[in-house]
Scaffold this motif. Structure first.
Motif, PDB file in Angstrom:
ATOM      1  N   GLU A   1     -90.254  20.402  29.338  1.00  0.00           N
ATOM      2  CA  GLU A   1     -89.167  19.624  28.821  1.00  0.00           C
ATOM      3  C   GLU A   1     -89.308  19.730  27.309  1.00  0.00           C
ATOM      4  O   GLU A   1     -88.482  19.578  26.824  1.00  0.00           O
ATOM      5  CB  GLU A   1     -89.086  18.414  29.354  1.00  0.00           C
ATOM      6  CG  GLU A   1     -88.648  18.285  30.842  1.00  0.00           C
ATOM      7  CD  GLU A   1     -89.553  18.686  31.777  1.00  0.00           C
ATOM      8  OE1 GLU A   1     -90.604  18.935  31.529  1.00  0.00           O
ATOM      9  OE2 GLU A   1     -89.271  18.493  33.145  1.00  0.00           O
ATOM     10  N   PHE A   2     -90.525  19.478  26.903  1.00  0.00           N
ATOM     11  CA  PHE A   2     -90.894  19.453  25.462  1.00  0.00           C
ATOM     12  C   PHE A   2     -91.410  20.469  24.709  1.00  0.00           C
ATOM     13  O   PHE A   2     -92.253  20.125  23.745  1.00  0.00           O
ATOM     14  CB  PHE A   2     -91.725  17.961  25.450  1.00  0.00           C
ATOM     15  CG  PHE A   2     -91.314  16.732  26.112  1.00  0.00           C
ATOM     16  CD1 PHE A   2     -90.140  16.348  25.598  1.00  0.00           C
ATOM     17  CD2 PHE A   2     -91.841  16.466  27.098  1.00  0.00           C
ATOM     18  CE1 PHE A   2     -89.434  15.089  26.421  1.00  0.00           C
ATOM     19  CE2 PHE A   2     -91.412  15.460  27.953  1.00  0.00           C
ATOM     20  CZ  PHE A   2     -90.363  14.701  27.437  1.00  0.00           C
ATOM     21  N   GLU A   3     -91.155  21.798  25.142  1.00  0.00           N
ATOM     22  CA  GLU A   3     -91.651  22.752  24.155  1.00  0.00           C
ATOM     23  C   GLU A   3     -91.172  22.886  22.724  1.00  0.00           C
ATOM     24  O   GLU A   3     -89.991  22.391  22.679  1.00  0.00           O
ATOM     25  CB  GLU A   3     -91.121  24.270  25.007  1.00  0.00           C
ATOM     26  CG  GLU A   3     -91.685  25.568  24.187  1.00  0.00           C
ATOM     27  CD  GLU A   3     -91.070  26.729  24.854  1.00  0.00           C
ATOM     28  OE1 GLU A   3     -91.364  27.789  24.410  1.00  0.00           O
ATOM     29  OE2 GLU A   3     -90.201  26.549  25.923  1.00  0.00           O
ATOM     30  N   GLN A   4     -91.972  23.044  21.918  1.00  0.00           N
ATOM     31  CA  GLN A   4     -91.771  23.205  20.352  1.00  0.00           C
ATOM     32  C   GLN A   4     -91.730  24.494  20.215  1.00  0.00           C
ATOM     33  O   GLN A   4     -92.723  25.284  20.348  1.00  0.00           O
ATOM     34  CB  GLN A   4     -92.964  22.342  19.732  1.00  0.00           C
ATOM     35  CG  GLN A   4     -93.104  20.881  20.524  1.00  0.00           C
ATOM     36  CD  GLN A   4     -91.910  19.970  19.885  1.00  0.00           C
ATOM     37  OE1 GLN A   4     -91.326  19.918  18.990  1.00  0.00           O
ATOM     38  NE2 GLN A   4     -91.319  19.375  21.098  1.00  0.00           N
ATOM     39  N   ASN A   5     -90.808  25.276  19.284  1.00  0.00           N
ATOM     40  CA  ASN A   5     -91.008  26.402  18.619  1.00  0.00           C
ATOM     41  C   ASN A   5     -90.188  26.551  17.376  1.00  0.00           C
ATOM     42  O   ASN A   5     -89.443  25.494  17.003  1.00  0.00           O
ATOM     43  CB  ASN A   5     -90.358  27.345  19.597  1.00  0.00           C
ATOM     44  CG  ASN A   5     -88.781  27.079  20.272  1.00  0.00           C
ATOM     45  OD1 ASN A   5     -88.094  27.241  19.420  1.00  0.00           O
ATOM     46  ND2 ASN A   5     -88.616  26.830  21.328  1.00  0.00           N
ATOM     47  N   TRP A   6     -90.024  27.524  16.803  1.00  0.00           N
ATOM     48  CA  TRP A   6     -89.593  27.802  15.394  1.00  0.00           C
ATOM     49  C   TRP A   6     -88.004  28.683  15.335  1.00  0.00           C
ATOM     50  O   TRP A   6     -87.986  29.215  14.346  1.00  0.00           O
ATOM     51  CB  TRP A   6     -90.586  28.254  14.471  1.00  0.00           C
ATOM     52  CG  TRP A   6     -91.381  27.315  14.344  1.00  0.00           C
ATOM     53  CD1 TRP A   6     -92.989  27.392  14.728  1.00  0.00           C
ATOM     54  CD2 TRP A   6     -91.601  26.284  13.413  1.00  0.00           C
ATOM     55  NE1 TRP A   6     -93.575  26.339  14.254  1.00  0.00           N
ATOM     56  CE2 TRP A   6     -92.811  25.527  13.295  1.00  0.00           C
ATOM     57  CE3 TRP A   6     -90.686  25.693  12.462  1.00  0.00           C
ATOM     58  CZ2 TRP A   6     -92.981  24.485  12.666  1.00  0.00           C
ATOM     59  CZ3 TRP A   6     -90.884  24.522  11.761  1.00  0.00           C
ATOM     60  CH2 TRP A   6     -92.169  24.124  11.718  1.00  0.00           C
TER      61      TRP A   6
END
Length: 220
Positions: A65-70
């Motif tokens: 749910e809280f994946e971080q990416n650019w």
């Protein structure tokens, strides 16, 4: 007879037990928030001894749910429209198995967004990110997991679909589910001189069994 004047009641102090309960709840909330922010920080920070030691715990908090990416700043934006469909198999009272028609999950999201000036994050990204998560963790030839998070990706995608479809279809209990994706390359502008895109690519996943556990804590 003298006139009486109502006076506001003096403020009452919290009782000792109430203060203890509020203090404990505040400490738990602050501690949980701090641990969550620390996990996200370690996830996006360069690899270090702490993040390596607790990699499994950090991934358990962040994914899916809280994946971080650019990707917001990606130099090559996506040039494909990907739609995801699902269909189910049910079993009737006499044991007969029936395969139902495809349900356009992406089409449902598009219908909810169209004409809405403030569409929700769920309608815009939940299904799309779930499919990206699955696609990045599976081999496209035989649909086998290529990372330890492959099983989680399958469960995440399945539960999103079951949330919408429910436990039954036409009054019969759902026993299996299958997904299909269609990737169509966005056509280039006529003045670009680029070749026309290839025909859309259709990808069908194998049938997955549906168990009671798959509905755990789902709404509806």
């Amino acid at each position: 007879m003298g006139q009486t004047t109502d006076r506001p009641a003096a403020g009452r102090a919290w009782s000792r037990p109430a203060q203890l309960v509020l203090g404990f709840a505040g400490a738990v909330l602050a501690g949980g928030t701090g641990l969550f922010l620390a996990a996200v920080f370690l996830h996006v920070a360069p690899a270090n001894s702490l993040s390596r030691q607790y990699r499994d715990e950090i991934d358990g908090v962040v994914y899916p749910e809280f994946e971080q990416n650019w990707k917001l700043f990606a130099p090559n934006p996506l040039q494909q429209n990907v739609s995801v469909d699902a269909r189910v198999r049910t079993v009737g009272p006499d044991g007969t198995t029936r395969t139902h028609d495809w349900i356009g999950l992406t089409a449902q999201d598009i219908a909810a967004i169209r004409g809405n000036p403030v569409p929700s994050h769920v309608e815009q990204n939940l299904l799309r990110r779930a499919w990206d998560f699955y696609d990045a963790s599976h081999d496209q030839q035989d649909e086998t997991p290529t990372s330890p998070r492959g099983g989680l990706a399958e469960q995440y995608l399945k539960r999103i679909a079951l949330q919408r479809i429910g436990r039954e279809a036409d009054g019969e209990p759902v026993r299996e589910i299958q997904f299909r994706s269609t990737a169509a390359t966005v056509a280039p502008p006529s003045w670009s001189g680029e070749a026309a895109p290839e025909a859309p690519r259709v990808r069908e996943l194998p049938w997955w069994p549906v168990a009671e556990e798959d509905y755990r804590e789902l709404l509806g």
